[in-house]
Write a protein that holds these residues in place. Sequence first.
Motif, PDB file in Angstrom:
ATOM      1  N   ARG A  37      82.463  52.771   0.357  1.00 39.59           N
ATOM      2  CA  ARG A  37      82.217  51.598  -0.513  1.00 39.59           C
ATOM      3  C   ARG A  37      83.352  51.339  -1.529  1.00 39.59           C
ATOM      4  O   ARG A  37      83.669  51.994  -2.256  1.00 39.59           O
ATOM      5  N   LEU A  38      84.081  50.126  -1.221  1.00 40.93           N
ATOM      6  CA  LEU A  38      84.922  49.538  -2.168  1.00 40.93           C
ATOM      7  C   LEU A  38      84.129  48.414  -3.053  1.00 40.93           C
ATOM      8  O   LEU A  38      83.731  47.761  -2.515  1.00 40.93           O
ATOM      9  N   SER A  39      84.237  48.599  -4.315  1.00 44.33           N
ATOM     10  CA  SER A  39      83.646  47.625  -5.074  1.00 44.33           C
ATOM     11  C   SER A  39      84.445  47.568  -6.710  1.00 44.33           C
ATOM     12  O   SER A  39      84.215  48.481  -7.244  1.00 44.33           O
ATOM     13  N   TRP A  40      84.933  46.386  -6.874  1.00 41.82           N
ATOM     14  CA  TRP A  40      85.639  46.043  -8.100  1.00 41.82           C
ATOM     15  C   TRP A  40      85.507  44.766  -8.493  1.00 41.82           C
ATOM     16  O   TRP A  40      85.679  43.962  -7.354  1.00 41.82           O
TER      17      TRP A  40
ATOM     18  N   ARG B 194      83.343  45.774  -0.061  1.00 40.44           N
ATOM     19  CA  ARG B 194      83.456  46.137   1.263  1.00 40.44           C
ATOM     20  C   ARG B 194      82.852  47.538   1.642  1.00 40.44           C
ATOM     21  O   ARG B 194      82.975  48.481   0.802  1.00 40.44           O
ATOM     22  N   GLU B 195      82.143  47.837   2.724  1.00 38.47           N
ATOM     23  CA  GLU B 195      81.525  48.842   2.926  1.00 38.47           C
ATOM     24  C   GLU B 195      82.008  49.330   4.552  1.00 38.47           C
ATOM     25  O   GLU B 195      82.099  48.480   5.502  1.00 38.47           O
ATOM     26  N   THR B 196      82.225  50.707   4.568  1.00 44.66           N
ATOM     27  CA  THR B 196      82.643  51.114   5.972  1.00 44.66           C
ATOM     28  C   THR B 196      81.692  52.555   6.151  1.00 44.66           C
ATOM     29  O   THR B 196      81.819  53.277   5.343  1.00 44.66           O
ATOM     30  N   ARG B 197      81.121  52.489   7.208  1.00 40.42           N
ATOM     31  CA  ARG B 197      80.140  53.608   7.748  1.00 40.42           C
ATOM     32  C   ARG B 197      81.340  54.798   8.326  1.00 40.42           C
ATOM     33  O   ARG B 197      82.097  54.448   9.408  1.00 40.42           O
TER      34      ARG B 197
ATOM     35  N   VAL C 286      77.425  58.430  -0.421  1.00 47.45           N
ATOM     36  CA  VAL C 286      78.300  57.282  -0.492  1.00 47.45           C
ATOM     37  C   VAL C 286      79.547  57.637  -1.623  1.00 47.45           C
ATOM     38  O   VAL C 286      79.041  58.276  -2.285  1.00 47.45           O
ATOM     39  N   VAL C 287      80.565  57.298  -0.844  1.00 50.09           N
ATOM     40  CA  VAL C 287      81.930  57.469  -1.759  1.00 50.09           C
ATOM     41  C   VAL C 287      82.092  55.903  -2.260  1.00 50.09           C
ATOM     42  O   VAL C 287      82.345  55.228  -1.557  1.00 50.09           O
ATOM     43  N   LEU C 288      82.185  55.764  -3.526  1.00 52.01           N
ATOM     44  CA  LEU C 288      82.542  54.598  -4.203  1.00 52.01           C
ATOM     45  C   LEU C 288      84.017  54.625  -4.592  1.00 52.01           C
ATOM     46  O   LEU C 288      84.326  55.525  -5.531  1.00 52.01           O
ATOM     47  N   VAL C 289      84.743  53.676  -4.234  1.00 57.62           N
ATOM     48  CA  VAL C 289      85.997  53.406  -4.789  1.00 57.62           C
ATOM     49  C   VAL C 289      86.353  52.172  -5.416  1.00 57.62           C
ATOM     50  O   VAL C 289      85.723  51.341  -5.093  1.00 57.62           O
ATOM     51  N   THR C 290      86.467  52.355  -6.886  1.00 57.51           N
ATOM     52  CA  THR C 290      86.510  51.223  -7.814  1.00 57.51           C
ATOM     53  C   THR C 290      87.729  51.119  -8.627  1.00 57.51           C
ATOM     54  O   THR C 290      88.567  52.071  -8.582  1.00 57.51           O
ATOM     55  N   TYR C 291      87.868  50.063  -9.288  1.00 60.31           N
ATOM     56  CA  TYR C 291      89.182  50.064 -10.344  1.00 60.31           C
ATOM     57  C   TYR C 291      88.683  50.623 -11.770  1.00 60.31           C
ATOM     58  O   TYR C 291      87.879  49.889 -12.068  1.00 60.31           O
ATOM     59  N   ASP C 292      89.509  51.417 -12.151  1.00 58.24           N
ATOM     60  CA  ASP C 292      89.140  51.921 -13.763  1.00 58.24           C
ATOM     61  C   ASP C 292      90.446  51.247 -14.471  1.00 58.24           C
ATOM     62  O   ASP C 292      91.291  51.278 -14.582  1.00 58.24           O
ATOM     63  N   ALA C 293      89.725  50.217 -15.091  1.00 58.51           N
ATOM     64  CA  ALA C 293      90.566  49.347 -15.989  1.00 58.51           C
ATOM     65  C   ALA C 293      91.345  49.980 -17.024  1.00 58.51           C
ATOM     66  O   ALA C 293      92.271  49.530 -17.389  1.00 58.51           O
ATOM     67  N   ASP C 294      90.561  50.958 -17.639  1.00 55.62           N
ATOM     68  CA  ASP C 294      91.295  51.842 -18.616  1.00 55.62           C
ATOM     69  C   ASP C 294      92.286  52.531 -18.260  1.00 55.62           C
ATOM     70  O   ASP C 294      93.388  52.548 -18.944  1.00 55.62           O
ATOM     71  N   ARG C 295      92.555  53.278 -17.177  1.00 59.42           N
ATOM     72  CA  ARG C 295      93.647  53.912 -16.811  1.00 59.42           C
ATOM     73  C   ARG C 295      94.491  53.038 -15.640  1.00 59.42           C
ATOM     74  O   ARG C 295      95.540  53.475 -15.060  1.00 59.42           O
ATOM     75  N   ARG C 296      93.993  51.827 -15.142  1.00 54.46           N
ATOM     76  CA  ARG C 296      94.888  50.985 -14.379  1.00 54.46           C
ATOM     77  C   ARG C 296      94.956  51.493 -13.097  1.00 54.46           C
ATOM     78  O   ARG C 296      96.039  51.585 -12.648  1.00 54.46           O
TER      79      ARG C 296
ATOM     80  N   LEU D 194      92.988  53.085  -9.440  1.00 57.07           N
ATOM     81  CA  LEU D 194      91.629  53.212  -8.459  1.00 57.07           C
ATOM     82  C   LEU D 194      91.124  54.526  -8.700  1.00 57.07           C
ATOM     83  O   LEU D 194      91.681  55.671  -9.025  1.00 57.07           O
ATOM     84  N   ALA D 195      89.672  54.514  -8.804  1.00 58.57           N
ATOM     85  CA  ALA D 195      88.967  55.818  -8.852  1.00 58.57           C
ATOM     86  C   ALA D 195      87.934  55.948  -8.044  1.00 58.57           C
ATOM     87  O   ALA D 195      87.478  55.085  -7.216  1.00 58.57           O
ATOM     88  N   GLU D 196      87.574  57.197  -7.638  1.00 58.83           N
ATOM     89  CA  GLU D 196      86.671  57.618  -6.647  1.00 58.83           C
ATOM     90  C   GLU D 196      85.290  58.252  -7.281  1.00 58.83           C
ATOM     91  O   GLU D 196      85.333  58.905  -8.240  1.00 58.83           O
ATOM     92  N   LEU D 197      84.253  57.711  -6.977  1.00 59.29           N
ATOM     93  CA  LEU D 197      82.969  58.238  -7.603  1.00 59.29           C
ATOM     94  C   LEU D 197      82.064  58.675  -6.389  1.00 59.29           C
ATOM     95  O   LEU D 197      81.925  58.061  -5.185  1.00 59.29           O
ATOM     96  N   ARG D 198      81.077  59.652  -6.639  1.00 53.73           N
ATOM     97  CA  ARG D 198      80.341  60.118  -5.627  1.00 53.73           C
ATOM     98  C   ARG D 198      78.868  59.682  -6.025  1.00 53.73           C
ATOM     99  O   ARG D 198      78.426  59.605  -7.160  1.00 53.73           O
ATOM    100  N   ALA D 199      77.886  59.296  -4.937  1.00 45.84           N
ATOM    101  CA  ALA D 199      76.662  58.816  -5.032  1.00 45.84           C
ATOM    102  C   ALA D 199      75.869  60.018  -4.345  1.00 45.84           C
ATOM    103  O   ALA D 199      76.464  60.398  -3.346  1.00 45.84           O
ATOM    104  N   GLN D 200      74.540  60.325  -4.566  1.00 44.92           N
ATOM    105  CA  GLN D 200      73.954  61.164  -3.780  1.00 44.92           C
ATOM    106  C   GLN D 200      73.352  60.663  -2.824  1.00 44.92           C
ATOM    107  O   GLN D 200      73.008  59.546  -2.622  1.00 44.92           O
ATOM    108  N   PRO D 201      73.189  61.460  -1.678  1.00 45.93           N
ATOM    109  CA  PRO D 201      72.469  60.884  -0.426  1.00 45.93           C
ATOM    110  C   PRO D 201      71.321  60.302  -0.574  1.00 45.93           C
ATOM    111  O   PRO D 201      70.358  60.849  -1.440  1.00 45.93           O
ATOM    112  N   SER D 202      70.696  59.146   0.153  1.00 43.88           N
ATOM    113  CA  SER D 202      69.405  58.542  -0.361  1.00 43.88           C
ATOM    114  C   SER D 202      68.377  59.373   0.402  1.00 43.88           C
ATOM    115  O   SER D 202      68.817  59.864   1.417  1.00 43.88           O
TER     116      SER D 202
END
Length: 193
Positions: free
Chosen positions: A40-43, A112-115, A169-179, A181-189
């Motif tokens: 998942r890309l979200s920012w 955007r989401e990609t399976r 779910v692997v989330l790629v988001t924009y880290d504004a403090d570090r300017r 992209l960052a990767e975050l993990r979510a637990q399986p549903s």
Amino acid sequence: MIGVMRRVLGTALGVGLAVAVAALSQVPYVAESSPDAMLRLSWRSRGERIEHCRQLTAEEQENLPTHMRQREICEGKNALYRLTVEVDGVEVLDQVARGSGTRQRRPIFVFRETRLRPGRHRIQVRFVREGQGRSEGDDQESREGRDRDATLPPRLELETTVALEPREVVLVTYDADRRRLAELRAQPSPTAE
């Protein structure tokens, strides 16, 4: 007599709806039935403003009222960005992202989401400014007094290798403090039992 019938029908309808809602509340909810994992890309962020400037001639300045005279005149627009995603060397997304709103001056929203199949994957995300011209961020002081750090840099990249579990779910988001992209993990549903 008609008033009594209306009340009886209204009461019956209300009881029927209450029974239907109670029955539907017992149906198990499955957040995700597929065993696939998700990228998942979200920012949200403001894109850079690109300006094309030119010096005014002495004649052009003479034709302007005194309070409107300036040495340089600039026309600008917000930058477009190209978003590309590769998974295991295969391009799965290539599109242009632009500011929202009719004039595209509002922040850029990316979602955007990609399976992906569970397992190990090499992921490469690029978010690159398109076009040419002088960016407001290139000046010592921004023309509109905006903080340069509040806008996206001209190039963002993230390369990572992830091992994904089913429904993770692997989330790629924009880290504004570090300017960056960052990767975050979510637990399986959870799955339905």
